[in-house]
Design an enzyme around this catalytic site. Sequence first.
Site, short mmCIF file in Angstrom:
data_model
loop_
_atom_site.label_atom_id
_atom_site.label_comp_id
_atom_site.label_asym_id
_atom_site.label_seq_id
_atom_site.Cartn_x
_atom_site.Cartn_y
_atom_site.Cartn_z
N ASN A 78 24.49 -11.98 -7.21
CA ASN A 78 23.88 -12.70 -5.66
C ASN A 78 24.05 -13.85 -5.92
O ASN A 78 22.86 -14.40 -5.57
CB ASN A 78 21.99 -12.57 -5.95
CG ASN A 78 21.76 -10.39 -6.05
OD1 ASN A 78 22.17 -9.31 -5.25
ND2 ASN A 78 20.58 -10.20 -6.93
N HIS A 130 12.67 -3.55 -13.03
CA HIS A 130 13.70 -3.13 -11.75
C HIS A 130 14.16 -1.90 -12.26
O HIS A 130 14.78 -1.33 -11.46
CB HIS A 130 14.87 -3.76 -12.63
CG HIS A 130 15.68 -4.57 -12.17
ND1 HIS A 130 17.23 -3.74 -12.33
CD2 HIS A 130 16.43 -5.51 -11.21
CE1 HIS A 130 18.51 -4.16 -11.42
NE2 HIS A 130 17.01 -5.91 -10.92
N SER A 187 21.26 -5.11 -5.86
CA SER A 187 21.06 -4.18 -6.64
C SER A 187 20.91 -3.38 -6.59
O SER A 187 20.86 -1.80 -6.01
CB SER A 187 19.28 -4.43 -8.15
OG SER A 187 20.24 -5.00 -8.90
N ASP A 213 0.67 -1.48 0.02
CA ASP A 213 -0.36 0.13 0.21
C ASP A 213 1.10 1.21 0.22
O ASP A 213 1.67 0.74 1.16
CB ASP A 213 -1.31 0.58 1.27
CG ASP A 213 -1.38 1.11 1.38
OD1 ASP A 213 -1.97 1.82 -0.02
OD2 ASP A 213 -2.59 1.58 2.20
N ASP A 230 19.28 -0.31 -17.73
CA ASP A 230 18.55 -1.03 -16.73
C ASP A 230 17.76 -1.37 -18.03
O ASP A 230 18.05 -1.31 -19.28
CB ASP A 230 18.17 -0.69 -15.65
CG ASP A 230 18.21 -1.71 -14.10
OD1 ASP A 230 17.31 -2.81 -14.61
OD2 ASP A 230 18.96 -1.26 -13.34
#
Length: 403
Positions: free
Chosen positions: A287, A195, A349, A124, A158
């Site tokens: 990652n 992203h 990121s 929200d 990106d």
Amino acid sequence: MSKKWMITLIFVTVLWMWIQPMASSPVYSQSGGHPDSQETEELIVGFRDDTSVDTAFDVHRKMGMQVVKSVRGPLRFDVVKVKGKTVEEAVQMYRRMPGVAYAEPNAVFRLQDYFPGYPVYPKDPYYITGQWGVKQVWADIAWDKARSSSRTVVAVLDSGVDDTHSELSGKVIKGYDYVNKDTNPMDDDTQFGGHGTQMAGIIAAQTDNLSGIAGMAPYAKILAIKVCGRDGTCSIANIAQGIQYAVNHGAGVINMSFYGYQSSTTLSNAVNYAYSKGVVMVASAGNDGKNRVTWPCYYSQVVCVGATDMDDKKASFSNYGIWVDVAAPGVDIETTRRGGGYGYASGTSPAAALVSGEAALLKAQGRSYANVISAITKTTDAVPGMGTYWRYGRINAYRAVQY
């Protein structure tokens, strides 16, 4: 022949057939191809400065290759589609041709929040959560001294940026889309809410507008440059062109929240060009939870960023090692989503995006490239893993703007 010997012979034959393909598999080095790099049918061919266009055309004609794109300017290379031979065969043949400086696969890197267990969740937009990452690096206190400037441009290389989001409206400069080859880099079509839109929000979302989140550098502009496709892959050729475009269009900071396990002459040339113009480059370490170098993070001219959690410990997914420069929060970082609303992003990121925001605060103070790098690295807080997981510590924006 006895039945026992017959069974033995069959077993040995089957075993030999099974292990033979493994024995002939290629061995990868740190500087060449890597099994984690996505296969490509394209090749980047760089030419020497004194090579004429006619000579380059003649080389491709003799090789029987189709030119996909030609890049000129400070970077000088062609992308060709390999036909009739393997990529490695084509590389070796091109390297022997007149006027060719180098040839390498047009490998792809990947965006950084594409891993199991850390999706972006809907939220929200009116729910105030506190943005722990911004507070952890003391950005809210740093704003008393510096909030960046509209003259400070952060290029987000990106998947595009949704400039219709209320937090980004009026802040995004339309750059170029190297994926679809058009001038509309706003179609952020990656999964998990977009992203590039997430990174842009972390860096420079509106502040003091009584809704949503606050960006690290709230007055900075975002230069949207699309180099990554819907599947989250970003080719080296696209990245190199994106860097060149960013430099030539006034970016003071370049955020690169993607990685690959393959070095590249083309990418190195682009990084050197940005460095020669005093542009601060920031990249995410990856990652995979491994001590294994990634590019463009590994280049010495790039600030390499690992991720920490709320307890200032290394995030389980973050790549690590002394080759990583600094750490920044990278778990459940609140940010903008494509199409409006907000969500959480985890990975190296968002950690890199926080550092890009810090760099924008420093750039707006009129600092040189060297001074920005020193301020980022020498004002970090000592956290677990300093000197092991990363060379310095976790960033502290307040200390940096006073450095």
